[in-house]
Scaffold this active site. Structure first.
Site, short mmCIF file in Angstrom:
data_model
loop_
_atom_site.label_atom_id
_atom_site.label_comp_id
_atom_site.label_asym_id
_atom_site.label_seq_id
_atom_site.Cartn_x
_atom_site.Cartn_y
_atom_site.Cartn_z
NE ARG A 40 -4.32 -1.94 1.66
CZ ARG A 40 -5.22 -2.23 2.66
NH1 ARG A 40 -5.13 -2.08 3.69
NH2 ARG A 40 -6.19 -2.89 2.06
CE LYS A 201 -23.23 -13.81 7.25
NZ LYS A 201 -23.42 -12.66 8.00
N GLY A 353 -10.65 -7.42 -1.10
CA GLY A 353 -10.96 -8.42 -0.08
C GLY A 353 -10.59 -9.81 -0.52
N GLY A 376 -14.50 -3.21 1.02
CA GLY A 376 -15.82 -2.86 1.24
C GLY A 376 -16.24 -1.55 0.03
P1 AMP Z 1 -17.13 -12.94 1.24
O1 AMP Z 1 -16.32 -12.08 2.40
O2 AMP Z 1 -18.64 -12.78 1.43
O3 AMP Z 1 -16.54 -12.71 -0.03
O4 AMP Z 1 -16.77 -14.30 1.62
C1 AMP Z 1 -15.59 -14.88 1.76
C2 AMP Z 1 -15.68 -16.17 2.31
O5 AMP Z 1 -16.50 -17.24 1.91
C3 AMP Z 1 -14.32 -16.97 2.46
O6 AMP Z 1 -13.63 -17.11 3.63
C4 AMP Z 1 -14.64 -18.22 1.86
O7 AMP Z 1 -14.09 -19.50 2.71
C5 AMP Z 1 -16.17 -18.39 2.26
N1 AMP Z 1 -16.89 -19.31 1.39
C6 AMP Z 1 -16.84 -19.48 0.16
N2 AMP Z 1 -17.41 -20.65 -0.15
C7 AMP Z 1 -17.91 -21.31 0.79
C8 AMP Z 1 -18.69 -22.23 1.16
N3 AMP Z 1 -18.89 -23.18 0.06
N4 AMP Z 1 -18.98 -22.73 2.21
C9 AMP Z 1 -18.45 -21.80 3.36
N5 AMP Z 1 -17.74 -20.70 3.09
C10 AMP Z 1 -17.47 -20.46 1.85
#
Ligand code: AMP
Length: 396
Positions: A40, A201, A353, A376
């Site tokens: 950074r 999510k 991220g 974010g």
């Molecule tokens: P996000 O911050 O919403 O982009 O989510 C990222 C996280 O989603 C990572 O830590 C992944 O390990 C998790 N992830 C991706 N696929 C799955 C899955 N099938 N089951 C549980 N966690 C997941």
């Protein structure tokens, strides 16, 4: 949202004092405080050099970590000043405070071609609360404001938006790159425009899906969030991630995509596991997932389906991993997607991220057009939200 903002190139900075908001929120060794990646700081150099070479006196500022208004010695920006000095090959004057006597005196004495770094902005609670007096005190030290910390433009903080009430505000080169590449992708994408969404999510990505349904030609859903959509379609998903309160929403999105003629792709097979563990044995499942298994990654048929869908795309935006990529056994889908993007020939944009980390960890970073520096912020960008740290900049 207007992304066409004036940059440092649109203002004469000669002899001016410039308040420069940087993103020096670097990772550190918790014990020693040593900077573990200076990426950074390196990324901030072009804007800083441009300003210094063009006769500005630069008052740089940033936050580091989450001190929440408390003076935490471990989160001082002093090590950043030291590293910045090495990279610039010149002295970086360091203020012991933010808007206090030391900062004010050093800012007042600052000469063209010199750079001063203020202490961690978040040592003062008024930074995150966008306190008008704090913003004004920051602004009073300078004549121009330049925003180059994309990672915080979605926050209305004193140093990201508040100061623009008192100073003419321009984007730095990093923020300008983010705005021009991502802004163009959303406003006037080279088509077909494919969005690849993953991560844990559905609820985190609802606004992104909503916004992209209006703009994209194809939406690909992978990761943990895909299982709520599969459930909505009537499939059994075992113990996979499920947000049962989002099933109706998932159905609405599938229907909306069909009505708009947007291709909406979901996994057709998955690598599953009996437990959420790095050592779990991957079990390939097509269709319904048995009740004792959870989906951890997309399977080979899905990889083929998704890869085909990004082939020939004009623009691809990716946010969120396709599986639990932190576990090597379940990183294959995310790796395959990174490869598909890298080989697509499209304008490829990876949101910050986890997906940015995945692309970097898997070695495809140099084959991607743009990896956003803001997690974010890039998500809110994809949501089509107004970003306070962008809205406050002067329009072109
Ligand atoms: P996000 O911050 O919403 O982009 O989510 C990222 C996280 O989603 C990572 O830590 C992944 O390990 C998790 N992830 C991706 N696929 C799955 C899955 N099938 N089951 C549980 N966690 C997941």
């Amino acid at each position: 949202m207007n992304y066409n903002k004036k940059t440092v190139y649109d203002v004469d900075v000669k002899g001016k004092k410039v308040l420069l908001r940087c993103d020096f929120n670097v990772p550190q060794n918790k014990e020693t405080g040593e900077i573990t990646s200076d990426k950074r700081i390196v990324a901030a150099i072009p804007t800083i050099k441009y300003l210094l070479d063009n006769g500005a006196a630069v008052i740089a500022c940033s936050h580091l970590g989450k001190p929440k208004g408390e003076w935490k010695t471990k989160l001082t920006l002093a090590p950043v000043a030291e590293r910045l000095a090495q990279l610039l090959g010149q002295e970086v004057i360091f203020a012991k405070d933010i808007i206090g006597e030391d900062a004010q005196a050093k800012a007042a004495a600052l000469q063209p071609g010199q750079i001063l770094l203020l202490e961690n902005l978040r040592f003062d609670i008024r930074e995150e609360k966008n306190g008008a007096d704090f913003a004004k005190a920051l602004a009073d030290m300078a004549e121009i404001f330049v925003s180059d910390a994309f990672g915080t433009v979605h926050r209305a903080h004193a140093s990201t938006a508040g100061v623009a009430a008192y100073l003419p505000a321009y984007s730095g080169l990093l923020v300008d790159k983010e705005l021009s590449i991502m802004g163009k992708a959303l406003d006037d994408p080279k088509r077909p425009f494919v969005a690849v969404l993953g991560g844990a999510k559905v609820s985190d990505k609802i606004n992104v899906i909503n916004n992209l349904l209006e703009k994209a030609d194809t939406i690909i859903i992978g990761g943990g969030m895909a299982y709520t959509f599969k459930k909505a379609q009537g499939f059994e998903i075992g113990t996979s991630l499920l947000e049962s309160d989002r099933i109706d929403y998932a159905n609405d999105m599938i229907a909306k995509a069909a009505a708009k003629g947007v291709k909406f792709l979901l996994p057709v097979d998955n690598y599953c596991a009996a437990e959420f563990s790095a050592d779990a044995e991957p079990v390939l499942v097509e269709g319904n997932i048995p009740e004792n298994l959870m989906g951890m990654d997309i399977g080979p048929k899905t990889v083929e389906l998704f890869t085909e869908a990004v082939k020939g795309a004009g623009t691809i935006v990716w946010n969120g991993p396709m599986g639990v990529f932190e576990f090597d056994k379940f990183a294959g889908g995310t790796k395959a997607m990174a490869k598909a993007l890298a080989e697509s020939g499209a304008v490829t944009i990876v949101g910050g991220g986890d997906s940015a980390a995945a692309v970097e960890k898997l070695g495809f970073a140099d084959k991607i057009t743009h990896i956003s520096t803001g997690g974010g912020a890039s998500l809110e960008f994809l949501e089509g939200k107004e970003l306070p740290g962008v809205a406050c900049l002067q329009d072109k």
